[in-house]
Write a protein that holds these residues in place. Structure first.
Motif, short mmCIF file in Angstrom:
data_model
loop_
_atom_site.label_atom_id
_atom_site.label_comp_id
_atom_site.label_asym_id
_atom_site.label_seq_id
_atom_site.Cartn_x
_atom_site.Cartn_y
_atom_site.Cartn_z
N SER A 116 -74.85 52.27 35.21
CA SER A 116 -74.50 51.00 35.84
C SER A 116 -75.32 49.84 34.84
O SER A 116 -74.76 48.87 34.53
CB SER A 116 -75.51 50.57 37.14
N PRO A 121 -68.48 51.33 35.56
CA PRO A 121 -68.02 51.52 37.22
C PRO A 121 -68.86 52.49 37.73
O PRO A 121 -68.65 53.69 37.11
CB PRO A 121 -66.69 51.19 37.32
N ASP A 143 -71.02 50.12 42.29
CA ASP A 143 -69.89 49.43 42.75
C ASP A 143 -69.36 49.55 44.09
O ASP A 143 -68.92 48.71 44.82
CB ASP A 143 -68.77 49.56 41.75
N LYS A 161 -69.47 46.28 50.30
CA LYS A 161 -69.43 47.67 49.09
C LYS A 161 -69.02 49.04 49.83
O LYS A 161 -68.77 49.93 49.15
CB LYS A 161 -70.33 47.68 48.13
#
Length: 376
Positions: A116, A121, A143, A161
């Motif tokens: 990250s 991703p 993500d 998320k």
């Protein structure tokens, strides 16, 4: 496409990652896959056996204790994590992943954190209804957070998320045929009992199984029995079994192993399975449709194993015994019941298959591919 999977510690973290890796490779033949795990754990056996490259990180887990020894251990662990993050950054820069997928275990945090920070991703899969330590630490930076149960959304600060995907398991658990599996194992016509309590094993349960072996001998070995001891019990359990009067070398119906590497084949051939109630175990049993006796571990956070076991019990697919009530004699009675009542066993098998989520691996693959595509 380049994909990093990060997982480790137990089969419950590693096998789901391998299941997703297998499908991604099948869907994207030219992709490159790398695993990041921890030194001295099950991933060093399972990942290379599955045909994937593995990079390992040194380190030690955190202690939840508050005494001086626990504090010292945690100071050492924090330094190890910082070193592991640095190592992960180097691995990531060299491998150039398009996405990083974490499924839990010590190595997941430094790899997901490093990814990250470098703009890769990331997604993390949580097997249990209540998030574990690694998931709590990475959920805000990932993500996507992938969960098995709808009710899990409430535990996360960013529910937008969170996606409900179920538990990924290898396709072989769905597709391996019973008769073909029994022929491959060469077990003949006798019923097959399978028992396993995780890659590390459980002392109390291995002691119970040793006594169960003695009961099987007393009853004239009415069924075959494959038992996975786990790494911690492999050194002492053979001696305990001998003390119980059972000579494994001259006993053709008992097969005691450290670990069951061919679990899809073994479960497909089984008539009854005894085990813990981790999310991975429950989903593998459900996919294979094997009537089961679940003995949840009492030593897990938020008692999540009993919650998993009760779901299967409520759906008519499992018999649940709590560890404090779990004698070898009580277990033998339940085995006998399931082997004699073929109607009940058939009902349980059908119920289990109905409860299993068949496209979990596919869902996670699609999410990983979408994240990778967005990076490009």
């Amino acid at each position: 496409m380049n994909v990093i999977f990060t997982c480790g510690g137990t089969g419950g973290h590693i096998n789901p990652a391998i299941a997703v890796a297998n499908m991604i490779k099948e869907r994207n033949p030219g992709c490159n896959i790398l695993f990041i795990g921890a030194k001295g754990h099950m991933e060093e056996q399972l990942v290379p056996k599955a045909g994937y490259r593995l990079e390992t990180l040194p380190g030690s887990g955190l202690s939840r204790g508050k005494n001086l020894a626990a504090i010292k251990k945690n100071i050492k662990a924090v330094k190890a994590v910082m070193d592991a993050v640095s190592q992960c950054k180097k691995i990531i820069r060299d491998f150039k992943p398009d996405v990083i997928v974490g499924t839990g275990g010590y190595a997941s945090f430094p790899a997901l954190y490093a990814g990250s920070r470098l703009g890769i991703p990331t997604c993390v899969h949580e097997a249990n209804a209540v998030p574990g330590l690694t998931t709590k630490m990475v959920a805000n930076m990932a993500d996507r957070v992938l969960v098995c149960f709808e009710e899990s959304r409430k535990y996360y600060k960013h529910p937008e998320k969170v996606e409900v995907v179920g538990m990924p398991i290898r396709r072989e658990f769905w597709e391996t045929e019973r008769e073909k599996a029994r022929q491959e194992l060469g077990i003949g016509k006798k019923p097959l009992l399978v028992s396993t309590f995780g890659s590390q094993g459980a002392r109390a349960m291995n002691q119970m199984i040793a006594q169960l072996f003695a009961i099987e001998q007393e009853k004239g070995f009415p069924f075959r029995h494959i038992h996975a001891v786990g790494s911690y019990g492999w050194s002492w359990m053979p001696d305990l079994v001998k003390e119980k009067g059972v000579d494994l070398e001259s006993c053709p119906t008992i097969d005691m192993r450290e670990y069951i590497y061919n679990m899809p084949t073994v479960l497909a051939a089984a008539d009854v399975v005894i085990g813990r109630a981790g999310s991975g175990t429950c989903n593998e049993i459900a996919a294979a449709g094997v009537p089961c006796i679940l003995i949840p571990s009492p030593n897990v956070t938020n008692n999540h194993q009993e919650k998993n076991a009760r779901v299967l019990e409520a759906g008519g697919g499992a018999i649940v015994l709590l560890e404090q009530n779990c004698t070898a004699q009580a277990v033998y009675q339940q085995i006998e019941k399931l082997l004699k009542d073929t109607s009940l066993a058939g009902e349980m098998s059908a119920n289990l298959r109905r409860m299993a989520i068949s496209d979990s691996t596919d869902r996670i693959c699609r999410i990983a591919e979408e994240l990778a595509e967005n990076k490009k």
